[in-house]
Design a protein around this motif. Structure first.
Motif, PDB file in Angstrom:
ATOM      1  N   ARG A   1      -7.061   5.479  17.964  1.00 16.86           N
ATOM      2  CA  ARG A   1      -7.867   4.519  17.191  1.00 16.86           C
ATOM      3  C   ARG A   1      -8.599   5.217  16.053  1.00 16.86           C
ATOM      4  NH1 ARG A   1      -8.588  -0.578  19.073  1.00 16.86           N
ATOM      5  NH2 ARG A   1      -7.869  -1.049  21.178  1.00 16.86           N
ATOM      6  N   GLU A   2      -8.995   6.475  16.284  1.00 11.88           N
ATOM      7  CA  GLU A   2      -9.736   7.210  15.255  1.00 11.88           C
ATOM      8  C   GLU A   2      -8.875   7.442  14.024  1.00 11.88           C
ATOM      9  OE1 GLU A   2     -13.318   9.365  14.045  1.00 11.88           O
ATOM     10  OE2 GLU A   2     -12.787   7.690  15.357  1.00 11.88           O
ATOM     11  N   VAL A   3      -7.620   7.808  14.228  1.00 10.96           N
ATOM     12  CA  VAL A   3      -6.720   8.044  13.093  1.00 10.96           C
ATOM     13  C   VAL A   3      -6.546   6.768  12.269  1.00 10.96           C
ATOM     14  CG1 VAL A   3      -4.290   8.471  12.496  1.00 10.96           C
ATOM     15  CG2 VAL A   3      -5.479  10.005  14.069  1.00 10.96           C
ATOM     16  N   VAL A   4      -6.296   5.645  12.935  1.00  8.05           N
ATOM     17  CA  VAL A   4      -6.121   4.378  12.212  1.00  8.05           C
ATOM     18  C   VAL A   4      -7.419   3.970  11.515  1.00  8.05           C
ATOM     19  CG1 VAL A   4      -5.542   1.929  12.449  1.00  8.05           C
ATOM     20  CG2 VAL A   4      -4.277   3.641  13.754  1.00  8.05           C
ATOM     21  N   ARG A   5      -8.565   4.162  12.181  1.00 12.73           N
ATOM     22  CA  ARG A   5      -9.858   3.792  11.576  1.00 12.73           C
ATOM     23  C   ARG A   5     -10.135   4.621  10.329  1.00 12.73           C
ATOM     24  NH1 ARG A   5     -14.506   5.714  10.825  1.00 12.73           N
ATOM     25  NH2 ARG A   5     -14.090   7.594  12.075  1.00 12.73           N
ATOM     26  N   ILE A   6      -9.889   5.940  10.415  1.00 13.46           N
ATOM     27  CA  ILE A   6     -10.142   6.813   9.263  1.00 13.46           C
ATOM     28  C   ILE A   6      -9.260   6.394   8.085  1.00 13.46           C
ATOM     29  CG2 ILE A   6      -9.859   9.171   8.415  1.00 13.46           C
ATOM     30  CD1 ILE A   6     -10.677  10.129  11.215  1.00 13.46           C
ATOM     31  N   ALA A   7      -7.993   6.104   8.366  1.00  9.20           N
ATOM     32  CA  ALA A   7      -7.097   5.678   7.294  1.00  9.20           C
ATOM     33  C   ALA A   7      -7.545   4.345   6.704  1.00  9.20           C
ATOM     34  CB  ALA A   7      -5.667   5.569   7.823  1.00  9.20           C
ATOM     35  N   ARG A   8      -7.929   3.405   7.574  1.00  9.77           N
ATOM     36  CA  ARG A   8      -8.378   2.093   7.100  1.00  9.77           C
ATOM     37  C   ARG A   8      -9.609   2.228   6.221  1.00  9.77           C
ATOM     38  NH1 ARG A   8      -9.898  -1.597   4.941  1.00  9.77           N
ATOM     39  NH2 ARG A   8     -10.086  -3.791   5.584  1.00  9.77           N
ATOM     40  N   ASP A   9     -10.581   3.052   6.619  1.00 13.47           N
ATOM     41  CA  ASP A   9     -11.799   3.232   5.830  1.00 13.47           C
ATOM     42  C   ASP A   9     -11.508   3.863   4.473  1.00 13.47           C
ATOM     43  OD1 ASP A   9     -13.169   2.157   7.928  1.00 13.47           O
ATOM     44  OD2 ASP A   9     -14.015   4.058   8.650  1.00 13.47           O
ATOM     45  N   ALA A  10     -10.433   4.660   4.398  1.00 14.31           N
ATOM     46  CA  ALA A  10     -10.070   5.306   3.134  1.00 14.31           C
ATOM     47  C   ALA A  10      -9.133   4.445   2.295  1.00 14.31           C
ATOM     48  CB  ALA A  10      -9.409   6.656   3.415  1.00 14.31           C
ATOM     49  N   GLY A  11      -8.758   3.274   2.820  1.00 19.13           N
ATOM     50  CA  GLY A  11      -7.816   2.424   2.094  1.00 19.13           C
ATOM     51  C   GLY A  11      -6.420   3.007   2.060  1.00 19.13           C
ATOM     52  N   ALA A  12      -6.027   3.689   3.146  1.00 17.07           N
ATOM     53  CA  ALA A  12      -4.728   4.363   3.188  1.00 17.07           C
ATOM     54  C   ALA A  12      -3.831   3.739   4.256  1.00 17.07           C
ATOM     55  CB  ALA A  12      -4.916   5.854   3.480  1.00 17.07           C
ATOM     56  N   PHE A  13      -2.526   3.842   4.047  1.00 22.53           N
ATOM     57  CA  PHE A  13      -1.547   3.406   5.028  1.00 22.53           C
ATOM     58  C   PHE A  13      -1.203   4.564   5.969  1.00 22.53           C
ATOM     59  CE2 PHE A  13      -0.684   0.380   1.587  1.00 22.53           C
ATOM     60  CZ  PHE A  13      -0.581  -0.812   2.293  1.00 22.53           C
ATOM     61  N   VAL A  14      -0.848   4.207   7.195  1.00 23.50           N
ATOM     62  CA  VAL A  14      -0.299   5.166   8.158  1.00 23.50           C
ATOM     63  C   VAL A  14       1.160   4.798   8.388  1.00 23.50           C
ATOM     64  CG1 VAL A  14      -0.391   6.055  10.520  1.00 23.50           C
ATOM     65  CG2 VAL A  14      -2.516   5.528   9.302  1.00 23.50           C
ATOM     66  N   VAL A  15       2.075   5.693   8.018  1.00 22.46           N
ATOM     67  CA  VAL A  15       3.491   5.499   8.305  1.00 22.46           C
ATOM     68  C   VAL A  15       3.753   6.132   9.664  1.00 22.46           C
ATOM     69  CG1 VAL A  15       5.859   5.971   7.597  1.00 22.46           C
ATOM     70  CG2 VAL A  15       4.105   5.505   5.866  1.00 22.46           C
ATOM     71  N   GLU A  16       4.014   5.296  10.657  1.00 20.98           N
ATOM     72  CA  GLU A  16       4.226   5.756  12.031  1.00 20.98           C
ATOM     73  C   GLU A  16       5.721   5.893  12.295  1.00 20.98           C
ATOM     74  OE1 GLU A  16       2.966   4.481  16.591  1.00 20.98           O
ATOM     75  OE2 GLU A  16       3.221   2.913  15.067  1.00 20.98           O
ATOM     76  N   ASP A  17       6.192   7.136  12.389  1.00 19.89           N
ATOM     77  CA  ASP A  17       7.597   7.421  12.678  1.00 19.89           C
ATOM     78  C   ASP A  17       7.732   7.549  14.198  1.00 19.89           C
ATOM     79  OD1 ASP A  17      10.176   8.270  12.873  1.00 19.89           O
ATOM     80  OD2 ASP A  17       9.924  10.103  11.704  1.00 19.89           O
ATOM     81  N   ASP A  18       8.209   6.490  14.835  1.00 17.15           N
ATOM     82  CA  ASP A  18       8.294   6.435  16.302  1.00 17.15           C
ATOM     83  C   ASP A  18       9.712   6.769  16.752  1.00 17.15           C
ATOM     84  OD1 ASP A  18       7.060   6.111  18.739  1.00 17.15           O
ATOM     85  OD2 ASP A  18       7.310   3.944  18.810  1.00 17.15           O
TER      86      ASP A  18
END
Length: 495
Positions: free
Chosen positions: A274-291
């Protein structure tokens, strides 16, 4: 130096050397050329093949290579292609900037090794682990479906999109994507290319795990983007360093592999997710999740954490996955999932680049994942990978203890090992190939200076534990030649 440049350099040298031979005279043996020029057998084979294609030499199976007899008129002098260096450079206000596309980190896992070489560098399942019968049956059934050879929807068959959405959302599925949020792509590499082109313009920084998958670095650099490293540890991406990197660079994209990360095998800790997604959201950044590795969990993996995209109402995560790794290199069917305006941009780039994924492949994928053979195949692979992993780890500890292992992953294809300080990576990988085992060098996995020399050693492309034992024995021979003096060690294995 890349394998491609080594081949070109050797071909040039041999082309000049052939002039000293009479027509029909035999060239030195491949073994002699390997020793003389200190290159791999693969490089020699490809250089001779290039000269044979040019008509400079003639190769005779089992007999060697010979200078070709002169025939026909003399070949015209080669043209001057130096103008292309300017044409292929990126044009800026200050003038052309040299730009290149480096596929060497990808080719090392795609290149076909010479006969007899054990593949510790393989990036796909051994043929004995691939569901060949189930694939053949699925393709046969797919080919008989009404309209199977017609043009598919550009986004992909909706039934297949809905299946991928259910896999991403998991049990319950309330917070995950729906079929309408999914695009079918030609495998995971294609999905990565589409995502990065959609999310970051040329020249933009893109945050990546360090170390990370070389194919993703190649995609970013080919798009003119600047990969910026964010270190990982045993618990995956480090959130405090992610925040610092976002602030320092202004990046708007992070690419990560939260599950069985390539190459370290790390799983992003639950408290970090959750911390990784929250930090990205607060910075206005996307997270590309390669699953990429979710279907490659080993028998002892236990319950897997859900994808980051399974609970992402704000559309921060762009999720991608593929059927290729768990089935066959040729079943290039994957998926991209996203929410919000970004989906339209992904769709537009996907259509421009590919039009659509061939319908027979999509129909075959649907037949496969809907058949009783599918869960059996997943269980069989999970049961087969665990003993291969454990055996490789044990043989390395016994025969080559100087190669320090990271924690053995409970999913994926490989182990990540560190060589002793002072090791020459190129010398070690070259010695391994001459000893009859192909390994993957660690340097291409870092977008900046690597902290040490590493190797990625795969176990999924091997035939079984006996081949792993022999492969480590050959690697021990290479380490005795290439590691710093006294660093080899280990108990000798039976020949």
């Amino acid at each position: 130096m890349t394998e491609r440049s080594s081949v070109a350099d050797l071909a040039k040298t041999l082309r000049e050397e052939v002039d000293r031979y009479s027509p029909g005279e035999r060239l030195p043996s491949s073994r002699a050329l390997v020793e003389r020029y200190r290159v791999s057998p693969v490089t020699v084979s490809r250089a001779l093949a290039q000269l044979a294609a040019e008509g400079v030499v003639v190769t005779r199976p089992g007999a060697g290579a010979y200078r070709a007899e002169p025939s026909g008129p003399a070949k015209p002098a080669p043209g001057d292609t130096s103008w292309q260096e300017v044409a292929l450079s990126a044009q800026t206000a200050a003038g052309p900037v040299p730009r290149s596309v480096d596929a060497s980190g990808v080719l090392v896992t795609l290149a076909e090794p010479p006969p007899g070489v054990i593949e510790f560098n393989g990036g796909y399942l051994h043929p004995s682990l691939q569901p060949e019968r189930a694939l053949a049956a699925a393709l046969a059934r797919a080919g008989r479906r009404p309209g199977a050879w017609n043009r598919p929807p550009t986004d992909g068959l909706f039934e297949l999109r809905a299946w991928f959405a259910r896999q991403i959302a998991g049990p319950g599925g309330e917070g995950g994507p729906t079929g309408a949020d999914v695009l079918i792509t030609a495998g995971g590499q294609s999905a990565l290319t589409t995502a990065l082109r959609a999310l970051a313009p040329p020249g933009a920084p893109v945050l990546v795990e360090s170390p990370t998958y070389p194919g993703m670095l190649a995609v970013a650099r080919a798009a003119g983007q600047r990969p910026v490293p964010v270190p990982v540890d045993a618990d995956g991406l480090r959130p405090e360093l992610l925040g610092a990197a976002l602030r320092a660079t202004g990046a708007r994209v992070l690419v990560c592999q939260p599950l069985f990360q390539n190459p370290t095998g790390a799983v992003l800790a639950r408290e970090r997710r959750r911390e990784v997604v929250r930090i990205a959201r607060d910075a206005g950044a996307f997270v590309v999740e390669d699953d990429f590795a979710r279907s490659l969990a080993h028998e002892d993996a236990g319950a897997l954490p859900p994808p980051l995209a399974a609970d992402d109402p704000d559309g921060v995560v762009v999720h991608l996955r593929s059927l290729t790794k768990i089935t066959s290199p040729s079943l290039r069917v994957g998926a991209l999932a996203a929410r919000g305006p970004v989906l339209e941009r992904l769709r537009a780039i996907h259509v421009v680049d590919q039009f659509f994924v061939p319908r027979p492949l999509q129909e075959a994928a649907l037949e496969l994942v809907g058949s009783p053979a599918w869960p059996r195949h997943l269980r069989a692979v999970a049961a087969a990978l665990r003993p291969r992993r454990d055996h490789l780890a044990a043989e390395l500890r016994r025969q080559v203890p100087a190669l320090v292992q990271a924690a053995a992953p409970r999913g994926g294809f490989h182990l990540w090992v560190r060589a002793p300080e002072g090791t020459d990576e190129a010398a070690l990988t070259g010695a391994a190939l001459r000893a009859g085992v192909a390994v993957t060098p660690g340097r291409p996995y870092f977008c900046a200076e690597p902290p040490a020399v590493h190797l990625r050693l795969g176990f999924a492309a091997t035939a079984g534990t006996a081949e792993i034992t022999e492969g480590v024995r050959r690697l021990r021979t290479a380490c005795a030649q290439a590691l710093p003096h006294g660093a080899g060690g280990g108990e000798p294995a039976p020949a």
